[in-house]
Design a protein around this motif. Structure first.
Motif, PDB file in Angstrom:
ATOM      1  N   HIS A   1      65.511  16.128 105.443  1.00 46.57           N
ATOM      2  CA  HIS A   1      65.900  17.021 106.536  1.00 46.57           C
ATOM      3  C   HIS A   1      65.156  18.354 106.483  1.00 46.57           C
ATOM      4  CE1 HIS A   1      68.386  17.697 103.042  1.00 46.57           C
ATOM      5  NE2 HIS A   1      68.939  18.781 103.547  1.00 46.57           N
ATOM      6  N   ASP A   2      64.087  18.421 105.677  1.00 47.76           N
ATOM      7  CA  ASP A   2      63.247  19.618 105.571  1.00 47.76           C
ATOM      8  C   ASP A   2      64.094  20.877 105.356  1.00 47.76           C
ATOM      9  OD1 ASP A   2      60.906  21.108 105.498  1.00 47.76           O
ATOM     10  OD2 ASP A   2      60.849  21.394 107.668  1.00 47.76           O
ATOM     11  N   PRO A   3      64.917  20.884 104.287  1.00 49.08           N
ATOM     12  CA  PRO A   3      65.847  22.001 104.091  1.00 49.08           C
ATOM     13  C   PRO A   3      65.136  23.262 103.605  1.00 49.08           C
ATOM     14  CG  PRO A   3      65.930  20.538 102.204  1.00 49.08           C
ATOM     15  CD  PRO A   3      65.023  19.881 103.209  1.00 49.08           C
ATOM     16  N   PRO A   4      65.686  24.443 103.924  1.00 47.77           N
ATOM     17  CA  PRO A   4      65.084  25.688 103.449  1.00 47.77           C
ATOM     18  C   PRO A   4      65.340  25.974 101.974  1.00 47.77           C
ATOM     19  CG  PRO A   4      67.009  26.157 104.799  1.00 47.77           C
ATOM     20  CD  PRO A   4      66.773  24.680 104.893  1.00 47.77           C
ATOM     21  N   VAL A   5      66.309  25.273 101.387  1.00 46.36           N
ATOM     22  CA  VAL A   5      66.634  25.457  99.963  1.00 46.36           C
ATOM     23  C   VAL A   5      66.569  24.107  99.261  1.00 46.36           C
ATOM     24  CG1 VAL A   5      68.470  26.042  98.325  1.00 46.36           C
ATOM     25  CG2 VAL A   5      68.056  27.509 100.306  1.00 46.36           C
ATOM     26  N   LEU A   6      65.863  24.068  98.134  1.00 44.75           N
ATOM     27  CA  LEU A   6      65.781  22.872  97.296  1.00 44.75           C
ATOM     28  C   LEU A   6      66.291  23.193  95.900  1.00 44.75           C
ATOM     29  CD1 LEU A   6      62.224  21.494  98.216  1.00 44.75           C
ATOM     30  CD2 LEU A   6      64.418  20.420  98.777  1.00 44.75           C
ATOM     31  N   VAL A   7      67.147  22.331  95.379  1.00 42.27           N
ATOM     32  CA  VAL A   7      67.639  22.436  94.009  1.00 42.27           C
ATOM     33  C   VAL A   7      67.297  21.117  93.329  1.00 42.27           C
ATOM     34  CG1 VAL A   7      69.678  22.707  92.545  1.00 42.27           C
ATOM     35  CG2 VAL A   7      69.475  24.045  94.640  1.00 42.27           C
ATOM     36  N   LEU A   8      66.335  21.167  92.420  1.00 43.08           N
ATOM     37  CA  LEU A   8      65.759  19.949  91.840  1.00 43.08           C
ATOM     38  C   LEU A   8      65.967  19.934  90.333  1.00 43.08           C
ATOM     39  CD1 LEU A   8      62.338  20.111  93.766  1.00 43.08           C
ATOM     40  CD2 LEU A   8      64.471  19.017  94.523  1.00 43.08           C
ATOM     41  N   ASP A   9      66.753  18.970  89.860  1.00 48.87           N
ATOM     42  CA  ASP A   9      67.042  18.844  88.431  1.00 48.87           C
ATOM     43  C   ASP A   9      66.020  17.902  87.798  1.00 48.87           C
ATOM     44  OD1 ASP A   9      68.247  19.025  85.970  1.00 48.87           O
ATOM     45  OD2 ASP A   9      70.252  18.464  86.655  1.00 48.87           O
ATOM     46  N   GLU A  10      65.124  18.453  87.002  1.00 51.63           N
ATOM     47  CA  GLU A  10      64.072  17.685  86.317  1.00 51.63           C
ATOM     48  C   GLU A  10      63.296  16.796  87.306  1.00 51.63           C
ATOM     49  OE1 GLU A  10      63.334  18.114  83.176  1.00 51.63           O
ATOM     50  OE2 GLU A  10      65.121  18.901  82.191  1.00 51.63           O
ATOM     51  N   PRO A  11      62.637  17.383  88.303  1.00 52.78           N
ATOM     52  CA  PRO A  11      62.002  16.580  89.363  1.00 52.78           C
ATOM     53  C   PRO A  11      60.858  15.693  88.895  1.00 52.78           C
ATOM     54  CG  PRO A  11      61.326  18.875  89.551  1.00 52.78           C
ATOM     55  CD  PRO A  11      62.435  18.829  88.540  1.00 52.78           C
ATOM     56  N   THR A  12      60.214  16.013  87.754  1.00 49.77           N
ATOM     57  CA  THR A  12      59.097  15.188  87.299  1.00 49.77           C
ATOM     58  C   THR A  12      59.474  14.309  86.108  1.00 49.77           C
ATOM     59  OG1 THR A  12      58.230  16.921  85.835  1.00 49.77           O
ATOM     60  CG2 THR A  12      57.434  16.910  88.103  1.00 49.77           C
ATOM     61  N   ASP A  13      60.759  14.190  85.821  1.00 48.43           N
ATOM     62  CA  ASP A  13      61.208  13.368  84.698  1.00 48.43           C
ATOM     63  C   ASP A  13      60.817  11.907  84.925  1.00 48.43           C
ATOM     64  OD1 ASP A  13      62.536  12.775  82.294  1.00 48.43           O
ATOM     65  OD2 ASP A  13      64.372  12.246  83.362  1.00 48.43           O
ATOM     66  N   GLY A  14      60.106  11.322  83.975  1.00 52.81           N
ATOM     67  CA  GLY A  14      59.716   9.916  84.067  1.00 52.81           C
ATOM     68  C   GLY A  14      58.435   9.659  84.824  1.00 52.81           C
ATOM     69  N   LEU A  15      57.810  10.702  85.360  1.00 54.06           N
ATOM     70  CA  LEU A  15      56.569  10.517  86.124  1.00 54.06           C
ATOM     71  C   LEU A  15      55.359  10.528  85.191  1.00 54.06           C
ATOM     72  CD1 LEU A  15      58.584  11.175  88.386  1.00 54.06           C
ATOM     73  CD2 LEU A  15      56.823  12.600  89.441  1.00 54.06           C
ATOM     74  N   ASP A  16      54.329   9.763  85.574  1.00 52.03           N
ATOM     75  CA  ASP A  16      53.092   9.791  84.793  1.00 52.03           C
ATOM     76  C   ASP A  16      52.309  11.059  85.174  1.00 52.03           C
ATOM     77  OD1 ASP A  16      51.424   9.366  87.082  1.00 52.03           O
ATOM     78  OD2 ASP A  16      51.624   7.199  86.894  1.00 52.03           O
ATOM     79  N   PRO A  17      51.251  11.389  84.426  1.00 49.43           N
ATOM     80  CA  PRO A  17      50.534  12.655  84.680  1.00 49.43           C
ATOM     81  C   PRO A  17      50.053  12.826  86.119  1.00 49.43           C
ATOM     82  CG  PRO A  17      49.891  11.780  82.553  1.00 49.43           C
ATOM     83  CD  PRO A  17      50.767  10.737  83.192  1.00 49.43           C
ATOM     84  N   ASN A  18      49.547  11.747  86.735  1.00 53.75           N
ATOM     85  CA  ASN A  18      49.092  11.858  88.122  1.00 53.75           C
ATOM     86  C   ASN A  18      50.248  12.129  89.078  1.00 53.75           C
ATOM     87  OD1 ASN A  18      46.372  11.479  87.599  1.00 53.75           O
ATOM     88  ND2 ASN A  18      46.487   9.244  87.835  1.00 53.75           N
TER      89      ASN A  18
END
Length: 247
Positions: free
Chosen positions: A157-174
């Motif tokens: 919904h393209d919100p003006p506020v984002l709260v992201l808990d560990e957004p890159t957890d489990g992602l590879d380097p790319n």
């Protein structure tokens, strides 16, 4: 207005959460303005996720208040959540649904219908690079892809506020690089809070960092100032130094 000259979108005043005799979050206060990416840091058990859940309205504080665009997350919760994108720890999803099916479900809950719903889902899939797995059941995905599905629902919904808990957890380097680039691109128009335990992530995307230890804010600094606290560049050393100073 904040010191950045931008509009304050997140206000946290005296947030406190007690579980019986244990105080998980102790009188935490800070604001986040449009254009800021705030790294919310702390060792395990410091109170990061509890604070983020209270900010998102998913946990009732023992004391204090949190507001998003002026909407109190408890007394005006629907309005607050309308302008919030929240990626919780673990990002729970309906595993039997396909990625597209899950995102359509989330979009319908947000009130979208017809072509607007289709467009929102397609845009979120593109932002998070999920097109290649869009027809797979969520439960069959790797941890990294599941994390990106969680991020996609937060961005629908393209919100003006984002709260992201560990957004890159489990992602590879790319994948980490892609998500950090996306956050940087969104930054000018949003207030973003990112919980992380990785100092590299703070350097990569954050304009500011708050360190919490034993439920209390022990530092509010720029990434460069954090590095001065621990020349080793290790976040554990920053935590150790700040915890010693706070003792």
């Amino acid at each position: 207005m904040s010191g950045t000259g931008q509009t304050v979108l997140i206000e946290i005043e005296g947030l406190t959460k007690r579980f019986g005799a244990f105080t998980a979050v102790d009188n935490v206060s800070f604001n986040v303005s449009k254009g800021e990416v705030l790294g919310f840091l702390g060792p395990n058990g410091a109170g990061k996720s509890t604070t983020m859940r209270m900010l998102a309205g998913f946990m009732i504080p023992t004391a204090g208040a949190a507001r998003i665009l002026g909407h109190d997350v408890q007394s005006d919760g629907v309005a607050a959540r309308t302008v919030l994108g929240f990626l919780p720890e673990g990002a729970p999803t309906y595993g039997e649904m396909s990625v597209t099916g899950f995102l359509k479900f989330c979009a319908r809950i947000r009130g979208y219908r017809g072509s607007e719903l289709t467009d929102r889902v397609a845009h979120a899939l593109g932002l998070t690079r999920l097109e290649s797995v869009r027809l797979q059941p969520v439960e069959t995905l790797s941890k990294g892809f599941k994390r990106r599905v969680g991020l996609a629902q937060a961005l629908l919904h393209d919100p003006p506020v984002l709260v992201l808990d560990e957004p890159t957890d489990g992602l590879d380097p790319n994948q980490k690089h892609e998500v950090r680039t996306l956050i940087d691109q969104m930054r000018p128009e949003k207030a973003i809070v990112i919980s992380t335990h990785i100092l590299e992530e703070v350097d990569a995307v954050c304009t500011r960092a708050i360190v919490i230890a034993a439920g209390k804010v022990v530092a509010d600094a720029t990434p460069a100032e954090l590095h001065k606290m621990a020349p080793s560049g290790k976040l554990d050393d920053v935590f150790r130094q700040l915890t010693l100073e706070a003792a």
